[in-house]
Design a protein around this motif. Sequence first.
Motif, PDB file in Angstrom:
ATOM      1  N   ILE A   1       0.841  -1.195   0.000  1.00  0.00           N
ATOM      2  CA  ILE A   1       0.000   0.000   0.000  1.00  0.00           C
ATOM      3  C   ILE A   1       0.880   1.250   0.000  1.00  0.00           C
ATOM      4  O   ILE A   1       2.080   1.181   0.259  1.00  0.00           O
ATOM      5  N   THR A   2       0.284   2.395  -0.301  1.00  0.00           N
ATOM      6  CA  THR A   2       1.042   3.644  -0.382  1.00  0.00           C
ATOM      7  C   THR A   2       1.378   4.155   1.016  1.00  0.00           C
ATOM      8  O   THR A   2       0.786   3.737   2.017  1.00  0.00           O
ATOM      9  N   TRP A   3       2.318   5.092   1.075  1.00  0.00           N
ATOM     10  CA  TRP A   3       2.639   5.712   2.354  1.00  0.00           C
ATOM     11  C   TRP A   3       1.419   6.382   2.965  1.00  0.00           C
ATOM     12  O   TRP A   3       1.198   6.299   4.174  1.00  0.00           O
ATOM     13  N   GLU A   4       0.613   7.055   2.158  1.00  0.00           N
ATOM     14  CA  GLU A   4      -0.563   7.746   2.676  1.00  0.00           C
ATOM     15  C   GLU A   4      -1.538   6.754   3.304  1.00  0.00           C
ATOM     16  O   GLU A   4      -2.111   7.014   4.375  1.00  0.00           O
ATOM     17  N   GLU A   5      -1.741   5.617   2.639  1.00  0.00           N
ATOM     18  CA  GLU A   5      -2.633   4.591   3.190  1.00  0.00           C
ATOM     19  C   GLU A   5      -2.051   4.004   4.476  1.00  0.00           C
ATOM     20  O   GLU A   5      -2.776   3.750   5.444  1.00  0.00           O
ATOM     21  N   LYS A   6      -0.743   3.804   4.475  1.00  0.00           N
ATOM     22  CA  LYS A   6      -0.077   3.252   5.656  1.00  0.00           C
ATOM     23  C   LYS A   6      -0.247   4.174   6.866  1.00  0.00           C
ATOM     24  O   LYS A   6      -0.606   3.739   7.963  1.00  0.00           O
ATOM     25  N   PHE A   7       0.003   5.467   6.658  1.00  0.00           N
ATOM     26  CA  PHE A   7      -0.099   6.416   7.763  1.00  0.00           C
ATOM     27  C   PHE A   7      -1.548   6.567   8.239  1.00  0.00           C
ATOM     28  O   PHE A   7      -1.802   6.770   9.433  1.00  0.00           O
TER      29      PHE A   7
END
Length: 201
Positions: free
Chosen positions: A147-153
């Motif tokens: 998943i993307t960094w944005e989704e991870k955060f």
Amino acid sequence: MVAYRGKRALDLSIAVPAVALSAPLQAITALVVWARMGRPVLFRQQRPGLHGEPFEMVKFRTMKAPSPERGLIHDADRLTPLGSFLRSTSLDELPTLWNVVGGTMSLVGPRPLLMSYLDRYTPAQARRHEVRPGLTGLAQVNGRNSITWEEKFARDIEYVDNHSLVGDLKIVALTARQVLRRDGISAEDSVTMPEFIGGTA
């Protein structure tokens, strides 16, 4: 955000038996790493813990040391076949159980990233440090490195705001299933995750 009552007890009740039961496997893995890659057997690195305070995270080494002369610059060049296997099976994470026993990490929480990322977070993303970092977390059971960094955060902050005993037990169970299936080991076009440059949300 204050951790729920019993979180530390849960960590110890799982991590201490896990260390004891995995000791023979850890010893075998250490010998294999030493035979195939030499020393050091363990990878040690400063990572941000609770409130961003640094601690030393320990894992089995999976990469060769950087060497521009030998063309060993990028992660894809440095990751060994043995290292790839250790990562895909999560065997490289076994020494990190000692971080959980020692109290610098929890079984469940946002994964500890790099110290250099601290000044790249938005105020919202920086809230991931309001709880202890985890061996696994909500982001890991919802895509891991795929998943993307944005989704991870977003998953990290969701965990900070809503973590509970029942939720942690569910994440541990889902992690065990994910490890067996070897899901989400790496991002697309990367052996792990691309560098986090900075947040915008």
